[in-house]
Design a protein around this motif. Structure first.
Motif, PDB file in Angstrom:
ATOM      1  N   PHE A   1     -11.460  -0.047  -7.599  1.00  0.00           N
ATOM      2  CA  PHE A   1     -10.275   0.668  -7.789  1.00  0.00           C
ATOM      3  C   PHE A   1      -9.495   0.689  -6.466  1.00  0.00           C
ATOM      4  N   ASN A   2      -8.260   0.720  -7.189  1.00  0.00           N
ATOM      5  CA  ASN A   2      -6.853   0.949  -6.175  1.00  0.00           C
ATOM      6  C   ASN A   2      -6.139   2.127  -6.885  1.00  0.00           C
ATOM      7  N   ALA A   3      -5.566   3.027  -6.138  1.00  0.00           N
ATOM      8  CA  ALA A   3      -4.470   3.779  -6.440  1.00  0.00           C
ATOM      9  C   ALA A   3      -3.566   4.050  -5.299  1.00  0.00           C
ATOM     10  N   THR A   4      -2.421   4.216  -5.877  1.00  0.00           N
ATOM     11  CA  THR A   4      -1.253   4.655  -4.966  1.00  0.00           C
ATOM     12  C   THR A   4      -0.228   5.650  -5.298  1.00  0.00           C
ATOM     13  N   LEU A   5       0.122   6.684  -4.710  1.00  0.00           N
ATOM     14  CA  LEU A   5       0.944   7.448  -5.116  1.00  0.00           C
ATOM     15  C   LEU A   5       1.975   7.673  -4.101  1.00  0.00           C
TER      16      LEU A   5
ATOM     17  N   THR B   1     -37.439 -12.809   5.808  1.00  0.00           N
ATOM     18  CA  THR B   1     -38.592 -11.918   6.125  1.00  0.00           C
ATOM     19  C   THR B   1     -39.165 -11.231   5.052  1.00  0.00           C
ATOM     20  N   GLY B   2     -39.200 -11.878   3.941  1.00  0.00           N
ATOM     21  CA  GLY B   2     -39.579 -11.205   2.659  1.00  0.00           C
ATOM     22  C   GLY B   2     -38.619 -10.055   2.077  1.00  0.00           C
ATOM     23  N   ASN B   3     -37.662 -10.080   2.312  1.00  0.00           N
ATOM     24  CA  ASN B   3     -36.376  -9.089   1.795  1.00  0.00           C
ATOM     25  C   ASN B   3     -35.837  -9.626   0.744  1.00  0.00           C
ATOM     26  N   ILE B   4     -35.555  -9.228  -0.425  1.00  0.00           N
ATOM     27  CA  ILE B   4     -34.861  -9.740  -1.419  1.00  0.00           C
ATOM     28  C   ILE B   4     -33.289  -9.548  -1.484  1.00  0.00           C
ATOM     29  N   PHE B   5     -32.615 -10.336  -1.069  1.00  0.00           N
ATOM     30  CA  PHE B   5     -31.152 -10.207  -1.053  1.00  0.00           C
ATOM     31  C   PHE B   5     -30.757  -9.254   0.078  1.00  0.00           C
ATOM     32  N   GLU B   6     -29.426  -9.161   0.352  1.00  0.00           N
ATOM     33  CA  GLU B   6     -28.945  -8.456   1.320  1.00  0.00           C
ATOM     34  C   GLU B   6     -27.384  -8.142   0.983  1.00  0.00           C
ATOM     35  N   GLY B   7     -26.820  -6.971   1.245  1.00  0.00           N
ATOM     36  CA  GLY B   7     -25.342  -6.850   0.971  1.00  0.00           C
ATOM     37  C   GLY B   7     -24.721  -5.198   1.517  1.00  0.00           C
ATOM     38  N   TYR B   8     -24.082  -5.179   1.212  1.00  0.00           N
ATOM     39  CA  TYR B   8     -23.214  -3.944   1.431  1.00  0.00           C
ATOM     40  C   TYR B   8     -23.052  -2.542   0.389  1.00  0.00           C
ATOM     41  N   ASP B   9     -23.030  -1.652   0.937  1.00  0.00           N
ATOM     42  CA  ASP B   9     -22.902  -0.253   0.101  1.00  0.00           C
ATOM     43  C   ASP B   9     -21.328  -0.090  -0.306  1.00  0.00           C
ATOM     44  N   SER B  10     -21.066   0.693  -1.225  1.00  0.00           N
ATOM     45  CA  SER B  10     -19.566   0.862  -1.512  1.00  0.00           C
ATOM     46  C   SER B  10     -18.865   1.513  -0.337  1.00  0.00           C
ATOM     47  N   ILE B  11     -17.641   1.558  -0.380  1.00  0.00           N
ATOM     48  CA  ILE B  11     -16.836   1.898   0.682  1.00  0.00           C
ATOM     49  C   ILE B  11     -15.538   2.200   0.027  1.00  0.00           C
ATOM     50  N   ALA B  12     -14.873   3.169   0.529  1.00  0.00           N
ATOM     51  CA  ALA B  12     -13.498   3.765   0.128  1.00  0.00           C
ATOM     52  C   ALA B  12     -12.517   3.633   1.406  1.00  0.00           C
ATOM     53  N   ASN B  13     -11.290   3.027   1.458  1.00  0.00           N
ATOM     54  CA  ASN B  13     -10.470   3.163   2.418  1.00  0.00           C
ATOM     55  C   ASN B  13      -9.122   3.712   2.079  1.00  0.00           C
ATOM     56  N   VAL B  14      -8.675   4.813   2.900  1.00  0.00           N
ATOM     57  CA  VAL B  14      -7.536   5.610   2.792  1.00  0.00           C
ATOM     58  C   VAL B  14      -6.759   5.215   3.637  1.00  0.00           C
ATOM     59  N   ASP B  15      -5.226   4.732   3.105  1.00  0.00           N
ATOM     60  CA  ASP B  15      -4.218   4.458   4.026  1.00  0.00           C
ATOM     61  C   ASP B  15      -2.831   5.535   3.462  1.00  0.00           C
TER      62      ASP B  15
ATOM     63  N   ALA C   1      16.654   8.856  -1.802  1.00  0.00           N
ATOM     64  CA  ALA C   1      17.868   7.909  -0.872  1.00  0.00           C
ATOM     65  C   ALA C   1      17.308   7.877   0.447  1.00  0.00           C
ATOM     66  N   ARG C   2      16.619   8.756   0.834  1.00  0.00           N
ATOM     67  CA  ARG C   2      16.279   8.761   2.570  1.00  0.00           C
ATOM     68  C   ARG C   2      14.862   8.806   2.815  1.00  0.00           C
ATOM     69  N   PHE C   3      14.243   9.394   2.104  1.00  0.00           N
ATOM     70  CA  PHE C   3      12.726   9.753   2.557  1.00  0.00           C
ATOM     71  C   PHE C   3      11.829   9.017   1.606  1.00  0.00           C
ATOM     72  N   SER C   4      10.648   8.321   2.086  1.00  0.00           N
ATOM     73  CA  SER C   4       9.720   7.940   1.121  1.00  0.00           C
ATOM     74  C   SER C   4       8.096   8.006   1.662  1.00  0.00           C
ATOM     75  N   ALA C   5       7.325   8.164   1.016  1.00  0.00           N
ATOM     76  CA  ALA C   5       5.841   8.709   1.284  1.00  0.00           C
ATOM     77  C   ALA C   5       4.990   7.884   0.491  1.00  0.00           C
ATOM     78  N   ARG C   6       3.834   7.387   0.867  1.00  0.00           N
ATOM     79  CA  ARG C   6       2.725   6.791  -0.016  1.00  0.00           C
ATOM     80  C   ARG C   6       1.394   7.127   0.659  1.00  0.00           C
ATOM     81  N   SER C   7       0.543   7.066  -0.404  1.00  0.00           N
ATOM     82  CA  SER C   7      -0.923   7.114  -0.102  1.00  0.00           C
ATOM     83  C   SER C   7      -1.473   6.332  -0.842  1.00  0.00           C
ATOM     84  N   SER C   8      -2.595   5.854  -0.312  1.00  0.00           N
ATOM     85  CA  SER C   8      -3.422   4.513  -1.078  1.00  0.00           C
ATOM     86  C   SER C   8      -4.712   4.761  -0.799  1.00  0.00           C
TER      87      SER C   8
END
Length: 947
Positions: free
Chosen positions: A849-853, A879-893, A858-865
């Motif tokens: 998912f991606n979301a931006t508000l 070494t006997g493990n079935i697959f490897e990977g990454y858990d979910s992550i959310a980044n806020v800018d 005319a002068r001022f702007s703001a954004r959050s994503s």
């Protein structure tokens, strides 16, 4: 048989296209010039107080690109890129529906499109396909993946992502073709244009401030026939990643468990004694190298672009574009750990506890192999590209484009050094992974006293990866009749990929009792390890430095101070950089691909039964001549082969109303095999007991892509879209692995790194179980999903609230592929059984998912994503493990900007504001901890001038 199927598909496709096209010609007199694309949506007569400059204008321009395309396209235009708080292009791209990024060191590095990883995406810079790679991560990129972190986002005027194929679009992608475009001086105003920005960026984990500058100067002649522009960007940052790591989990037999002897002889030798306590410990999984540490990234980017355009008349336009980028990245790691890996035989386990997933989650270890590491790597990627384009109208109905150029990416690693302190008979070490994200790791013996350590290993592994592209293309367009166009062209492309790599690895005095000379220093060792054994140089205060772990959020009881080797003192003491370089056999290799081909495409637009439409259909032919080389058993080997593909495609856009577009597409597509898998010969990893060999006869990934979409442009700067997609992958290279010994492979022990356990102890070559892996041609896979996107200003709200707006998109993907893996041993010390598992394609997140508000007046702007990516598997494990990977992550800018004047703007921006942790797991069922790190928040304060 494959070619027969292609011809049948082509015949059906061309028949359908021709029928549509000629029906359209008959009705072309009543058709709009560009159905649906250039007509305004209802309500486009906007009140004067609606802001249509700045960010809103860039969103509107991007929507126009999407709206006017026949295929599925998304775009970002210059103001959108320059005003997001993005470190590089990858982070700009994650705003596009269906795109997720892979981060490295807190920054975006590579992208996935609709669930397909970076190797399935082709990238063109100013129309020329290219590859740029870096060594910024834990390992170098030695594949087809494009590392977007090499470039600063300020250098580019637009990014266009083609999600569906067409005959006139370069082949090689199952996911997308991404176009990166630099300056376009003739599109600007007459006279001079100057823009500049200066930013200070601060990271709260590294507690450092670095500069970021960008500038553009352009000039366009008053008559509009000549233009030139130059841009530059510079950035210097320091960030840290801090946390813990296990380097996977494994099964192994220990020396004793709770006082019960597991072998007939202590520490080394003897035979295994089966029993309840010993067997349970042997069959459970324990962390291989439990550790806490700190990784520091010092990155410097310099980018330059130049563009010259000449258009003496409407019929002629000539452009010459150049791009240079230099990306320097120093990486420094400091770890305190216990090396269970390959040393379990000598370790006594006390008080082990187990969980329901067969993990030994806590234990006290005696005779443990305590290790501290200091790692340092200098790397630099230099990228060059020069290209030219000649667009010429020969008549009102016929035109051509001649395109050519050259690019080179040179990713060099002149220094990659690891120094190791060992204490190989430490007592009372305890680990506790009851909380797998934040384990308690406690050293029982002092790790701040140099008397307990010896300098045991020194390593240096310089390398170089060079990618080169040479391209020539001719594209023609013929307007046969109103609403009907024929496109044809030819292309030649040569891609060269070469790796050279060397080692200076050694274990100090640990090579079977032989004397080892390092510079002017001589020492000796015995083969047995025990109290008082000399296996290296005695550590001293002069060879050491004290490291204190901060910012790890480690639980109470965790050891947070330890000695590590002092890099400068220890390399000088041992004469490391004076040692001769040895060939890293598995990483001296290369591939040359020469592709020739052409395409024929029919474009049509018109009206059928009162319904406006636009369509294109055609076929692309490409022949690939491949030559790959490597070293096999000490002999240089070159393997040549060739293959050809016929790639039909069709895109259709229907316009039921001026505000609604229905799209459909079908295409045959290919992605050529991973470069690392094409190498003849192989490599051996004596640390992880793995032998890997290449297969130069791998077939490409071949697939049929289906796309269906609906788009509703319900208001100015607004759109709602839903896209369905499916990819039937007919050929799919898969990993093939089995268990065996190193001896049975027939490889010489000389291919093993001299400091690895397998090189130091020849018994491990003949007795221990190794993973013997290669890649073969698999039976295929499937992927399907849905992409939903909505963007709109909130004009329906009263007063100041109408200046707000929002952008949101979501992608849901389902995929399946069969993989061969090695499962856990069922007998203590036994082989790892081969199992077949069905799992998602590598690097596919089922949800993102991606979301931006945003707010803008005319002068001022703001954004959050917010950018969210769901969990995903990225590789087979070991070494006997079935697959490897990454858990979910959310980044806020977020960003806030204020215009002091029409030409001066101030800004405050922040990235990763929640300081999100990156959690990596091993084994898709047990979800064992691999690593859990965070990177801190980055704050950017700056100013921007444009005149």
């Amino acid at each position: 048989m494959r070619y027969h199927d292609h011809r049948r598909t082509l015949a059906v496709l061309l028949a359908a296209t021709a029928l549509t096209a000629f029906t359209g010609i008959a009705q072309a007199q009543d058709a709009p010039e560009q159905p649906g694309a250039s007509q305004p949506a209802e309500g486009d007569n906007v009140e004067e107080d609606i802001i249509v400059t700045g960010f809103r204008a860039s969103l509107n321009a991007a929507l126009n690109v999407k709206r006017q395309s026949v295929g599925a396209v998304d775009a970002i235009v210059a103001e959108d890129i320059a005003k997001f708080p993005d470190q590089n292009l990858a982070e700009s791209l994650q705003r596009i529906p269906g795109i997720a990024i892979q981060r490295d060191g807190g920054e975006g590095r590579a992208i996935t499109v609709r669930g397909l990883g970076a190797q399935f995406t082709r990238v063109r810079v100013n129309g020329l396909e290219t590859v740029t790679t870096s060594s910024d991560g834990a390992s170098a990129n030695r594949d087809r993946s494009f590392d977007f972190n090499v470039f600063a986002s300020e250098l580019f005027s637009s990014i266009v992502v083609h999600k569906t194929a067409s005959a006139d679009l370069d082949e090689g992608s199952l996911g997308a073709v991404v176009d990166l475009n630099t300056g376009n001086p003739l599109a600007g105003k007459a006279g001079f244009t100057v823009a500049a920005s200066a930013v200070a960026n601060y990271n709260d984990l590294s507690e450092t401030v670095g500069p970021r500058f960008a500038g553009l100067i352009g000039w366009k002649s008053p008559d509009g026939t000549f233009g030139v522009s130059v841009s530059a960007a510079y950035q210097d940052t320091v960030t840290k990643e801090i946390g813990n790591n296990t380097v996977r989990w494994a099964q192994a037999r220990f020396d004793s468990v709770d006082g019960t002897r597991c072998w007939t002889a202590p520490n080394r030798g003897g035979t295994y004694i089966a029993g309840a306590a010993c067997d349970r410990a042997a069959l459970s999984f324990h962390p291989r190298i439990p550790r806490y540490g700190e990784v520091t990234h010092n990155r410097e980017r310099l980018g330059l672009t130049g563009s010259v355009q000449w258009s003496p008349g409407d019929a002629t336009k000539v452009s010459i574009d150049g791009l240079y980028s230099r990306f320097r990245a120093d990486r420094r790691e400091k770890w305190g750990e216990v090396l269970l890996r390959s040393n379990e035989r000598q370790i006594d386990v006390v008080g082990p506890t187990y969980d329901d997933s067969n993990n030994m989650v806590s234990a006290t270890l005696n005779d443990a192999w305590v290790r501290t590491e200091h790692y340092f790597r200098q790397s630099q990627t230099e990228f060059y590209q020069i290209g030219g384009t000649w667009d010429q109208d020969l008549s009102d109905k016929f035109r051509f484009t001649l395109l050519g150029g050259y690019s080179k990416s040179d990713a060099s690693v002149p220094v990659e050094t690891t120094l190791v302190f060992d204490d190989r008979d430490a007592q009372g070490y305890r680990y506790d992974y009851s909380d797998k994200d934040a384990p308690v790791l406690t050293f029982g013996t002092s790790v701040t006293d140099p008397a307990n350590f010896q300098l045991a290993e020194i390593r240096d592994r310089p390398s170089d990866v060079v990618n080169q592209f040479k391209t020539a293309q001719l594209r023609t367009e013929w307007d046969v009749a109103e609403g009907f166009q024929v496109k044809a062209g030819g292309m030649w492309r040569r891609y060269d990929y070469d790796i050279t790599a060397f080692t200076r690895d050694t274990a100090v005095c640990g090579n079977g009792g032989r004397d080892l000379v390092l510079g002017t220093i001589t020492c000796s060792a015995t083969t047995a390890f025990g109290p008082g054994t000399i296996y290296g140089f005695q550590a001293t205060n002069a060879l050491s430095e004290l490291f204190t772990l901060k910012g790890s959020n480690a639980p109470s009881g965790t050891t947070t101070q330890w000695l590590i080797p002092n890099l400068d003192a220890a390399t000088a003491f041992t004469g490391l950089y004076n040692r001769p370089l040895a060939l890293d056999v598995g990483n001296n290799r290369g591939v040359t691909e020469e592709t020739k081909g052409g395409y024929l495409q029919f474009d049509a637009k018109g009206t059928i039964l009162g319904l406006d439409y636009a369509a294109n259909g055609g076929i692309r032919y490409v022949r690939t001549d491949q030559s790959s080389y490597g070293i096999n058993s000490g002999v240089a080997v070159t393997v040549k082969r060739d293959y050809e593909d016929w790639l039909p495609s069709m895109n259709v856009a229907l316009y039921p109303t001026p505000d609604i577009i229905l799209r459909g597409a079908i295409a045959k597509v290919i992605t050529r095999p991973s470069l690392g898998n094409l190498t003849p010969g192989g490599s051996a990893d004596g640390f992880n007991f793995r032998v890997t060999s290449g297969n130069p006869f791998l077939e490409p990934f071949r697939a049929t892509n289906y796309d269906l979409a609906a788009e509703w442009y319900f208001a100015p700067q607004s759109a709602f879209s839903v896209a369905l997609f499916r990819k039937d992958i007919a050929s799919f290279p898969v990993a093939i692995s089995r268990s065996g010994t190193f001896t049975e492979t027939g490889l010489s022990p000389n291919v093993l790194v001299s400091s690895s356990p397998a090189a130091l102890n020849p018994a491990l070559q003949a007795q221990d179980i190794w993973t013997i892996a290669t890649t073969g041609n698999g039976a295929g896979a499937s992927l399907e999903g849905i992409e939903i996107a909505l963007q709109a200003p909130f004009r329906f709200l009263p007063g100041v609230l109408r200046n707000f707006g929002g952008i949101v998109n979501a992608t849901f993907v389902r995929s399946e592929a069969d993989y061969t893996q090695q499962g856990p041993a069922t007998v203590p010390g036994g082989t790892l059984p081969t199992v077949t598992r069905t799992e998602t394609l590598y690097n596919v997140s089922k949800r993102q998912f991606n979301a931006t508000l945003y707010y803008e007046d005319a002068r001022f702007s703001a954004r959050s994503s917010v950018a969210y990516r769901g969990p995903y598997v990225d590789a087979g494990s070991g070494t006997g493990n079935i697959f490897e990977g990454y858990d979910s992550i959310a980044n806020v800018d977020a960003s806030v900007r204020y215009k002091l004047t029409d030409f001066l703007e101030l800004s405050v921006e922040g990235t990763n504001l929640t300081d999100a942790y990156r959690r990596r797991f091993v084994d898709v069922d047990a979800r064992r901890n691999y690593e859990n790190n965070h990177f801190g928040r980055t704050l950017l304060v700056g100013a921007r001038v444009k005149i």
